[in-house]
Write an enzyme that holds these catalytic residues in place. Structure first.
Site, PDB file in Angstrom:
ATOM      1  CB  CYS A  76      -1.108  -0.027   1.505  1.00  0.00           C
ATOM      2  SG  CYS A  76       0.059   0.077   2.720  1.00  0.00           S
ATOM      3  CD  GLU A 114      -5.719  -4.563   2.946  1.00  0.00           C
ATOM      4  OE1 GLU A 114      -5.571  -3.604   3.643  1.00  0.00           O
ATOM      5  OE2 GLU A 114      -4.543  -5.279   2.855  1.00  0.00           O
ATOM      6  NE  ARG A 158      -4.302  -1.105   8.924  1.00  0.00           N
ATOM      7  CZ  ARG A 158      -3.455  -2.107   9.080  1.00  0.00           C
ATOM      8  NH1 ARG A 158      -3.111  -2.705  10.247  1.00  0.00           N
ATOM      9  NH2 ARG A 158      -2.523  -1.970   8.073  1.00  0.00           N
ATOM     10  NE  ARG A 160      -5.405  -1.120   5.496  1.00  0.00           N
ATOM     11  CZ  ARG A 160      -5.247  -0.191   6.210  1.00  0.00           C
ATOM     12  NH1 ARG A 160      -5.606   1.028   6.040  1.00  0.00           N
ATOM     13  NH2 ARG A 160      -3.713  -0.283   6.798  1.00  0.00           N
TER      14      ARG A 160
END
Length: 171
Positions: A76, A114, A158, A160
């Protein structure tokens, strides 16, 4: 609940095994794992008894067992709001192409991927369009889901993006 015991998966960019835990609980079997981080590989091996491969770019689909699912949280850093946002100009940003390479060669039924929420808009949306285009060209239907642990009772925010990809012929 459907029976997942006949399903096999590969766990790319596996970290310490988040996808593995979920799929194993459903009854699926991991046949290959891969991560560059030595400590993550050590934890993964201790937790699951599987020694992860070290580099996704070196995985040879001709030498891999067949599998039904590719899962992975591809790097990421090139897309994160906290990073430099080098997107596809960062070598790690192109590791998504390794997922596509394996998907084209092995034709799994599903992919569960993800990444950070910012992947949808970084580079003026070009990264997300690149991903969407690669998946479509490779024969997969894409649905995205935005989720965060805090929505499920875990005290951590968080956010995602989850990519649920289904091969077109079975979608």
């Amino acid at each position: 609940m459907p029976n997942f015991s006949d399903l096999k998966f590969i766990d790319l960019f596996c970290g310490i095994g988040g996808f593995h835990v979920a799929l194993k609980r459903l009854g699926a079997q991991c046949v290959v794992a891969c991560d560059t981080d030595k400590r993550c590989r050590e934890v993964y091996q201790a937790n699951f008894g599987i020694v992860p491969e070290t580099d996704v770019r070196e995985l040879n689909p001709g030498e891999m067992p067949d599998f039904d699912i590719i899962c992975g949280g591809f790097p990421c850093q090139p897309f994160s709001n906290a990073g430099k946002k080098l997107t596809l100009d960062d070598d790690r940003g192109l590791l998504f192409d390794e997922i596509i390479r394996l998907a084209v060669a092995k034709r799994p039924k599903f992919m569960f991927l993800e990444n950070v929420k910012h992947i949808l808009k970084v580079g003026g949306g070009e990264v997300f369009e690149y991903i969407r285009g690669k998946l479509a060209h490779s024969g997969y239907n894409l649905q995205i889901f935005r989720m965060s642990p805090h929505e499920y009772g875990v005290p951590q925010q968080r956010e995602r993006i989850y990519f649920a990809c289904v091969r077109n012929d079975i979608y």
